[in-house]
Scaffold this motif. Structure first.
Motif, PDB file in Angstrom:
ATOM      1  N   ALA A   1      44.614  23.252  40.969  1.00  0.00           N
ATOM      2  CA  ALA A   1      45.537  23.867  41.834  1.00  0.00           C
ATOM      3  C   ALA A   1      44.887  24.828  43.008  1.00  0.00           C
ATOM      4  N   THR A   2      45.491  25.082  43.848  1.00  0.00           N
ATOM      5  CA  THR A   2      45.087  26.306  44.816  1.00  0.00           C
ATOM      6  C   THR A   2      46.414  26.976  45.000  1.00  0.00           C
ATOM      7  N   ASP A   3      45.927  28.271  45.708  1.00  0.00           N
ATOM      8  CA  ASP A   3      46.982  29.078  46.208  1.00  0.00           C
ATOM      9  C   ASP A   3      46.505  29.614  47.483  1.00  0.00           C
ATOM     10  N   ILE A   4      46.968  29.426  48.709  1.00  0.00           N
ATOM     11  CA  ILE A   4      46.477  29.943  49.979  1.00  0.00           C
ATOM     12  C   ILE A   4      46.875  31.237  50.245  1.00  0.00           C
ATOM     13  N   VAL A   5      47.961  31.630  49.521  1.00  0.00           N
ATOM     14  CA  VAL A   5      48.455  33.172  50.087  1.00  0.00           C
ATOM     15  C   VAL A   5      47.433  34.054  49.286  1.00  0.00           C
ATOM     16  N   THR A   6      46.693  33.813  47.997  1.00  0.00           N
ATOM     17  CA  THR A   6      45.824  34.731  47.834  1.00  0.00           C
ATOM     18  C   THR A   6      44.263  34.234  47.870  1.00  0.00           C
ATOM     19  N   ASP A   7      44.205  32.986  48.370  1.00  0.00           N
ATOM     20  CA  ASP A   7      42.821  32.153  48.528  1.00  0.00           C
ATOM     21  C   ASP A   7      42.104  32.196  47.264  1.00  0.00           C
ATOM     22  N   LEU A   8      42.817  31.541  46.305  1.00  0.00           N
ATOM     23  CA  LEU A   8      42.123  31.297  44.880  1.00  0.00           C
ATOM     24  C   LEU A   8      42.404  29.817  44.607  1.00  0.00           C
ATOM     25  N   ALA A   9      41.749  29.155  43.701  1.00  0.00           N
ATOM     26  CA  ALA A   9      41.978  27.900  43.134  1.00  0.00           C
ATOM     27  C   ALA A   9      41.052  27.742  41.845  1.00  0.00           C
ATOM     28  N   VAL A  10      41.553  27.047  41.153  1.00  0.00           N
ATOM     29  CA  VAL A  10      41.141  26.697  39.535  1.00  0.00           C
ATOM     30  C   VAL A  10      40.430  25.045  39.603  1.00  0.00           C
ATOM     31  N   VAL A  11      39.453  25.052  39.048  1.00  0.00           N
ATOM     32  CA  VAL A  11      38.746  23.924  38.908  1.00  0.00           C
ATOM     33  C   VAL A  11      38.340  23.593  37.610  1.00  0.00           C
ATOM     34  N   ARG A  12      38.810  22.184  36.990  1.00  0.00           N
ATOM     35  CA  ARG A  12      38.450  21.993  35.660  1.00  0.00           C
ATOM     36  C   ARG A  12      37.223  21.052  35.552  1.00  0.00           C
ATOM     37  N   THR A  13      36.374  21.569  34.792  1.00  0.00           N
ATOM     38  CA  THR A  13      34.805  20.957  34.615  1.00  0.00           C
ATOM     39  C   THR A  13      34.931  19.897  33.446  1.00  0.00           C
ATOM     40  N   GLU A  14      33.972  18.587  33.847  1.00  0.00           N
ATOM     41  CA  GLU A  14      34.020  17.769  32.750  1.00  0.00           C
ATOM     42  C   GLU A  14      33.176  18.754  31.509  1.00  0.00           C
ATOM     43  N   ARG A  15      32.140  19.558  31.949  1.00  0.00           N
ATOM     44  CA  ARG A  15      31.389  20.185  30.974  1.00  0.00           C
ATOM     45  C   ARG A  15      32.340  21.170  30.095  1.00  0.00           C
ATOM     46  N   THR A  16      32.238  21.401  28.859  1.00  0.00           N
ATOM     47  CA  THR A  16      33.017  22.486  27.920  1.00  0.00           C
ATOM     48  C   THR A  16      32.289  23.192  27.592  1.00  0.00           C
ATOM     49  N   GLY A  17      32.790  24.490  27.029  1.00  0.00           N
ATOM     50  CA  GLY A  17      32.106  25.709  26.466  1.00  0.00           C
ATOM     51  C   GLY A  17      31.307  26.301  27.512  1.00  0.00           C
ATOM     52  N   LEU A  18      32.073  26.509  28.446  1.00  0.00           N
ATOM     53  CA  LEU A  18      31.389  27.310  29.749  1.00  0.00           C
ATOM     54  C   LEU A  18      31.081  28.643  29.061  1.00  0.00           C
ATOM     55  N   PRO A  19      30.106  29.308  29.680  1.00  0.00           N
ATOM     56  CA  PRO A  19      29.516  30.896  29.243  1.00  0.00           C
ATOM     57  C   PRO A  19      30.833  31.795  29.583  1.00  0.00           C
ATOM     58  N   PRO A  20      31.340  32.553  28.463  1.00  0.00           N
ATOM     59  CA  PRO A  20      32.347  33.300  28.509  1.00  0.00           C
ATOM     60  C   PRO A  20      32.077  34.482  29.295  1.00  0.00           C
ATOM     61  N   ILE A  21      32.947  35.306  30.099  1.00  0.00           N
ATOM     62  CA  ILE A  21      32.588  36.357  30.870  1.00  0.00           C
ATOM     63  C   ILE A  21      33.921  37.234  30.730  1.00  0.00           C
ATOM     64  N   HIS A  22      34.005  38.538  30.715  1.00  0.00           N
ATOM     65  CA  HIS A  22      35.079  39.529  30.772  1.00  0.00           C
ATOM     66  C   HIS A  22      35.570  39.736  31.809  1.00  0.00           C
ATOM     67  N   TYR A  23      36.833  39.433  32.317  1.00  0.00           N
ATOM     68  CA  TYR A  23      37.392  39.974  33.357  1.00  0.00           C
ATOM     69  C   TYR A  23      38.196  41.325  33.095  1.00  0.00           C
ATOM     70  N   ARG A  24      37.573  42.451  33.945  1.00  0.00           N
ATOM     71  CA  ARG A  24      38.423  43.791  33.729  1.00  0.00           C
ATOM     72  C   ARG A  24      39.309  43.593  34.781  1.00  0.00           C
ATOM     73  N   GLN A  25      40.812  44.004  34.344  1.00  0.00           N
ATOM     74  CA  GLN A  25      41.677  44.139  35.363  1.00  0.00           C
ATOM     75  C   GLN A  25      42.043  45.541  35.833  1.00  0.00           C
ATOM     76  N   GLU A  26      41.517  46.540  35.257  1.00  0.00           N
ATOM     77  CA  GLU A  26      41.511  47.770  35.985  1.00  0.00           C
ATOM     78  C   GLU A  26      40.721  47.967  37.108  1.00  0.00           C
ATOM     79  N   LEU A  27      41.025  48.657  38.103  1.00  0.00           N
ATOM     80  CA  LEU A  27      40.160  48.759  39.378  1.00  0.00           C
ATOM     81  C   LEU A  27      39.138  49.478  39.172  1.00  0.00           C
ATOM     82  N   PRO A  28      37.968  49.015  40.026  1.00  0.00           N
ATOM     83  CA  PRO A  28      36.620  50.195  39.872  1.00  0.00           C
ATOM     84  C   PRO A  28      36.856  51.266  40.610  1.00  0.00           C
ATOM     85  N   LEU A  29      36.179  52.190  40.248  1.00  0.00           N
ATOM     86  CA  LEU A  29      36.339  53.409  41.318  1.00  0.00           C
ATOM     87  C   LEU A  29      35.485  53.473  42.563  1.00  0.00           C
TER      88      LEU A  29
END
Length: 326
Positions: A94-122
Motif C-alpha cells: 500500500a502507498t499513501d500519497i498524502v504523506t509520501d509513505l509506502a509499505v513493502v512486504r519482502t520474501e525474506r523474513t526475520g529482517l533486522p529490527p530497529i527501534h522507531y522513536r516517536q518523540e521528536l528530536p530536539l
C-alpha cells in the motif's frame, strides 16, 4: 514547481552527492559513538529498486520495509537489497500519497529490527542519515536537527506530503529517500524524504518525515490498506503583502480560502472563498503550512473552532473535520 524540491530517484541522475557534514566542536563528544551506532543500525536500512529508480527503505516488521511512496511509484513489485548484499523481491502492499509513505512486504523474513522513536528530536541534536544516494548503498552522513515543523517552500499549495517535517543539515541526496534518520542511540527519528537542491543556493538543507507520522501511517496501511487523513475541503493560498494590499485585509498573514468544495466540511461550516483563516483549534495560523501541520493533530468527525477574517471582520466558526477522499 514542487518537483524542484523533490528527491529525483533515477539511475540517470548526474548530480554529485553531498559530502558528509563534519561534526562541530559541540558534537565532538558524541562523534566517537557514531561508528558503533552505524554498525548496529545499518543492517536495518535497505536499497529499494523500482524499475530504473533506486531509493532506500527501513525495516519495519519481520518481513515489512517502510519507504517513500515516490520511491516505489506505480510499481507493484520492487527489489530489495540488504546490507549483506543479498536481494529479494518485494511486493508493494500500500502507498499513501498524502504523506509520501509506502509499505513493502519482502520474501525474506526475520529482517533486522530497529527501534522507531516517536518523540521528536530536539533542535541541535546530532542525527545520522543512512541510505543509498545515487546508488551508493549504506552511505552515512551526519549533522544536526536544524529545525522542526518545517515545510518545503511552496509545497502546501500542491500537496500535504511535505509539511511538518524535520529539517537537518545531514547531507541528503537523490536515493536517500525512504532511508533512516537516526539519533545517536540508533533509533529512527525520521524517514528521509527530500532536500533543496544546491542550484537554488541552498547548502545542506534536507528533510525527513517524523517517525510519529511514519508509524501511524504505516500501521494504517498494513491494517486497512489505506490511511485516513483529516479533510477541510478547501483550496488554500498564502496571504502575501500584495494580496493584503489588494484586498485591504486587516492582517498580513494567514491562509486565504481560494475555493470551497461543494458539500465538503468547510461549506457546511459556512466558510466562503476569500475568508482568511487565522486560527485553528485555538492555535495561530500564519501560513498555509501552519494550518496543514495543525490538521495532523485532529481526527475525522472532530469538531474544531476556527477564526476567519471576512470583509475586515473576525468571525468564529465551528467545523466538523471530514476524511480526505484520497
Amino acid at each position: 514547481m514542487l518537483l524542484v524540491w523533490l528527491l529525483v530517484i533515477s539511475s540517470g541522475c548526474t548530480a554529485a552527492p553531498h559530502d558528509a557534514t563534519p561534526p562541530s566542536p559541540q558534537q565532538e563528544p558524541q562523534s566517537t559513538e557514531l561508528p558503533a551506532v552505524v554498525e548496529r543500525a545499518a543492517p536495518a536500512v535497505v536499497t529499494v529498486s523500482a524499475g530504473q529508480s533506486t531509493g532506500s527503505g527501513v525495516t519495519y516488521r519481520d518481513n515489512i520495509v517502510l519507504t517513500n511512496a515516490h520511491v516505489v511509484g506505480e510499481s507493484s513489485q520492487v527489489e530489495i537489497t540488504f546490507a549483506d548484499a543479498t536481494r529479494t523481491p518485494g511486493q508493494v502492499l500500500a502507498t499513501d500519497i498524502v504523506t509520501d509513505l509506502a509499505v513493502v512486504r519482502t520474501e525474506r523474513t526475520g529482517l533486522p529490527p530497529i527501534h522507531y522513536r516517536q518523540e521528536l528530536p530536539l533542535p541541535g541534536e546530532t542525527v545520522i542519515a543512512i541510505g543509498s544516494p545515487l546508488g551508493f548503498e549504506n552511505t552515512v552522513t551526519a549533522g544536526i536537527v536544524s529545525g522542526l515543523h518545517r515545510e518545503i517552500p511552496g509545497s502546501a499549495r500542491q500537496t500535504q506530503a511535505l509539511v511538518d517535517l524535520i529539517q537537518t543539515d545531514a547531507s541528503i541526496s537523490p536515493g536517500n529517500s525512504g532511508g533512516a534518520l537516526l539519533n545517536t542511540r540508533g533509533e529512527v527519528v525520521g524517514i528521509n524524504n527530500a532536500y533543496i537542491r544546491p542550484i537554488t543556493g541552498a547548502t545542506s538543507i534536507g528533510f525527513a518525515i517524523p517517525t510519529s507520522t511514519a508509524v501511524d501511517v504505516a500501521d494504517q496501511l498494513l491494517e486497512h490498506g489505506r490511511a485516513v487523513h483529516p479533510y477541510l475541503g478547501v483550496s488554500l493560498g498564502q496571504v502575501t503583502p500584495a494580496i493584503d494590499t489588494a484586498l485591504g485585509l486587516p492582517v498580513d498573514h494567514g491562509a486565504i480560502v481560494l475555493s470551497v468544495d461543494p458539500r465538503g466540511p468547510s461549506e457546511a461550516a459556512g466558510i466562503q472563498p476569500g475568508d482568511v483563516i487565522v486560527t485553528f483549534a485555538d492555535r495561530p495560523v500564519r501560513t498555509v503550512e501552519d494550518l496543514l501541520a495543525l490538521m495532523r493533530g485532529v481526527e475525522p468527525d472532530q469538531r474544531v473552532q476556527m477564526t476567519v477574517i471576512r470583509q475586515n471582520q473576525e468571525k468564529q466558526l465551528a467545523i466538523t473535520i471530514g476524511e480526505n477522499p484520497g
